[in-house]
Design a protein around this motif. Sequence first.
Motif, PDB file in Angstrom:
ATOM      1  N   GLY A  18     -13.969  58.065  26.780  1.00  0.00           N
ATOM      2  CA  GLY A  18     -13.410  58.915  27.827  1.00  0.00           C
ATOM      3  C   GLY A  18     -13.537  58.338  29.231  1.00  0.00           C
ATOM      4  O   GLY A  18     -12.994  58.888  30.190  1.00  0.00           O
ATOM      5  N   LYS A  21     -11.380  53.222  29.471  1.00  0.00           N
ATOM      6  CA  LYS A  21     -11.230  51.817  29.075  1.00  0.00           C
ATOM      7  C   LYS A  21      -9.790  51.496  28.661  1.00  0.00           C
ATOM      8  O   LYS A  21      -9.178  50.553  29.159  1.00  0.00           O
ATOM      9  CB  LYS A  21     -12.184  51.501  27.889  1.00  0.00           C
ATOM     10  CG  LYS A  21     -13.644  51.729  28.214  1.00  0.00           C
ATOM     11  CD  LYS A  21     -14.551  51.416  27.041  1.00  0.00           C
ATOM     12  CE  LYS A  21     -14.357  52.291  25.824  1.00  0.00           C
ATOM     13  NZ  LYS A  21     -14.640  53.727  26.058  1.00  0.00           N
ATOM     14  N   SER A  23      -7.102  53.224  29.218  1.00  0.00           N
ATOM     15  CA  SER A  23      -6.162  53.456  30.323  1.00  0.00           C
ATOM     16  C   SER A  23      -6.144  52.278  31.300  1.00  0.00           C
ATOM     17  O   SER A  23      -5.072  51.901  31.793  1.00  0.00           O
ATOM     18  CB  SER A  23      -6.561  54.717  31.093  1.00  0.00           C
ATOM     19  OG  SER A  23      -6.548  55.829  30.236  1.00  0.00           O
ATOM     20  N   SER A  34      -1.146  57.322  30.912  1.00  0.00           N
ATOM     21  CA  SER A  34      -0.870  58.602  30.280  1.00  0.00           C
ATOM     22  C   SER A  34      -2.061  59.531  30.494  1.00  0.00           C
ATOM     23  O   SER A  34      -3.210  59.151  30.306  1.00  0.00           O
ATOM     24  CB  SER A  34      -0.627  58.393  28.784  1.00  0.00           C
ATOM     25  OG  SER A  34      -0.780  59.636  28.121  1.00  0.00           O
ATOM     26  N   GLN A  35      -1.737  60.756  30.892  1.00  0.00           N
ATOM     27  CA  GLN A  35      -2.773  61.747  31.163  1.00  0.00           C
ATOM     28  C   GLN A  35      -3.386  62.252  29.855  1.00  0.00           C
ATOM     29  O   GLN A  35      -4.531  62.668  29.804  1.00  0.00           O
ATOM     30  CB  GLN A  35      -2.121  62.925  31.906  1.00  0.00           C
ATOM     31  CG  GLN A  35      -3.088  63.837  32.617  1.00  0.00           C
ATOM     32  CD  GLN A  35      -3.615  63.204  33.914  1.00  0.00           C
ATOM     33  OE1 GLN A  35      -4.779  62.862  34.001  1.00  0.00           O
ATOM     34  NE2 GLN A  35      -2.738  63.072  34.902  1.00  0.00           N
ATOM     35  N   ASP A 128      -9.903  58.597  41.756  1.00  0.00           N
ATOM     36  CA  ASP A 128      -8.842  59.465  42.305  1.00  0.00           C
ATOM     37  C   ASP A 128      -9.152  60.950  42.148  1.00  0.00           C
ATOM     38  O   ASP A 128      -8.666  61.786  42.906  1.00  0.00           O
ATOM     39  CB  ASP A 128      -7.513  59.145  41.590  1.00  0.00           C
ATOM     40  CG  ASP A 128      -7.597  59.416  40.096  1.00  0.00           C
ATOM     41  OD1 ASP A 128      -7.119  60.458  39.639  1.00  0.00           O
ATOM     42  OD2 ASP A 128      -8.178  58.586  39.362  1.00  0.00           O
ATOM     43  N   ALA A 159      -7.277  53.998  37.059  1.00  0.00           N
ATOM     44  CA  ALA A 159      -6.215  53.584  36.134  1.00  0.00           C
ATOM     45  C   ALA A 159      -4.987  54.440  36.407  1.00  0.00           C
ATOM     46  O   ALA A 159      -3.856  53.993  36.275  1.00  0.00           O
ATOM     47  CB  ALA A 159      -6.675  53.755  34.692  1.00  0.00           C
TER      48      ALA A 159
HETATM   49  P1  GDP Z   1     -11.521  55.546  26.733  1.00  0.00           P
HETATM   50  O1  GDP Z   1     -12.033  56.487  25.687  1.00  0.00           O
HETATM   51  O2  GDP Z   1     -12.653  54.942  27.530  1.00  0.00           O
HETATM   52  O3  GDP Z   1     -10.583  54.518  26.211  1.00  0.00           O
HETATM   53  O4  GDP Z   1     -10.740  56.448  27.793  1.00  0.00           O
HETATM   54  P2  GDP Z   1      -9.150  56.686  27.944  1.00  0.00           P
HETATM   55  O5  GDP Z   1      -8.499  55.515  28.582  1.00  0.00           O
HETATM   56  O6  GDP Z   1      -8.599  57.136  26.641  1.00  0.00           O
HETATM   57  O7  GDP Z   1      -9.120  57.862  29.033  1.00  0.00           O
HETATM   58  C1  GDP Z   1      -9.713  59.118  28.801  1.00  0.00           C
HETATM   59  C2  GDP Z   1      -8.972  60.191  29.611  1.00  0.00           C
HETATM   60  O8  GDP Z   1      -9.169  59.960  30.996  1.00  0.00           O
HETATM   61  C3  GDP Z   1      -7.456  60.215  29.395  1.00  0.00           C
HETATM   62  O9  GDP Z   1      -7.036  61.559  29.412  1.00  0.00           O
HETATM   63  C4  GDP Z   1      -6.903  59.477  30.580  1.00  0.00           C
HETATM   64  O10 GDP Z   1      -5.617  59.930  30.915  1.00  0.00           O
HETATM   65  C5  GDP Z   1      -7.913  59.825  31.656  1.00  0.00           C
HETATM   66  N1  GDP Z   1      -8.069  58.765  32.671  1.00  0.00           N
HETATM   67  C6  GDP Z   1      -8.330  57.464  32.455  1.00  0.00           C
HETATM   68  N2  GDP Z   1      -8.430  56.788  33.613  1.00  0.00           N
HETATM   69  C7  GDP Z   1      -8.220  57.679  34.596  1.00  0.00           C
HETATM   70  C8  GDP Z   1      -8.199  57.597  36.026  1.00  0.00           C
HETATM   71  O11 GDP Z   1      -8.393  56.542  36.649  1.00  0.00           O
HETATM   72  N3  GDP Z   1      -7.960  58.776  36.713  1.00  0.00           N
HETATM   73  C9  GDP Z   1      -7.747  59.962  36.075  1.00  0.00           C
HETATM   74  N4  GDP Z   1      -7.524  61.036  36.838  1.00  0.00           N
HETATM   75  N5  GDP Z   1      -7.765  60.074  34.738  1.00  0.00           N
HETATM   76  C10 GDP Z   1      -8.004  58.955  34.006  1.00  0.00           C
END
Ligand code: GDP
Length: 205
Positions: A18, A21, A23, A34-35, A128, A159
């Motif tokens: 979460g 990474k 993103s 993607s959100q 952000d 990201a």
């Molecule tokens: P991972 O589990 O580390 O790979 O995390 P993800 O890339 O799947 O991101 C987890 C959640 O955080 C997703 O809903 C993304 O859209 C959100 N997210 C990732 N980076 C950012 C960011 O820089 N800003 C915001 N506001 N949301 C982010």
Amino acid sequence: MSARRRTLLKVIVLGDSGAGKTSLMNQYVHKKFSQQYKATIGADFVTKELLIDDRLVTLQIWDTAGQERFQSLGVAFYRGADCCVLVYDVNVMRSFDTLDNWHEEFLKQANPSDPKAFPFILLGNKIDIDGGNSRVVSEKKAKDWCASKGNILYFETSAKEDYNVDLAFLSIAKTALANEHGQDIYFQSIPEDVTDNEQRGGCAC
Ligand code: GDP
Ligand code: MG
């Protein structure tokens, strides 16, 4: 016969589930965000070609397939890494507190020849959110942690808004390149006068 030389650098991205990474990698390689939260399934790595000081570099960036929740990533994931990128979410204290574990886990599993000199980079992501009002880890706290681990480079990123993402990955590539564990790979053209039979190893069945 022509041969093109390039350096392959393996970068692995670690941190709590979460933290962002996947993103960050998507933003860097595909310029997409993607959100929606989707646990990364089945992905192993993405690549990006870069030219650094006249050297053609292929960054091979390894993502976890969601197994980071169980810290069970397997030896193949860590093997031959040239740089390790640690990611935490500046709004989630736990993701910062677990950095010690990720750092230790990497050194244990990758077992680099000189652990003290192995290059890490820390990314404090999601700056952000709420205009920075919900952050719980200060830049100073993050930088102090980096200093305590032997001057790890630190970047604050988003990201979502594509803030500092290119800059961070360029530093990651340069750091990995300076580490010089990269393999040189040669792409050689296949001679054109090879007959069909020879290509198939002479088997007519
Ligand atoms: P991972 O589990 O580390 O790979 O995390 P993800 O890339 O799947 O991101 C987890 C959640 O955080 C997703 O809903 C993304 O859209 C959100 N997210 C990732 N980076 C950012 C960011 O820089 N800003 C915001 N506001 N949301 C982010
Ligand atoms: Mg992911």
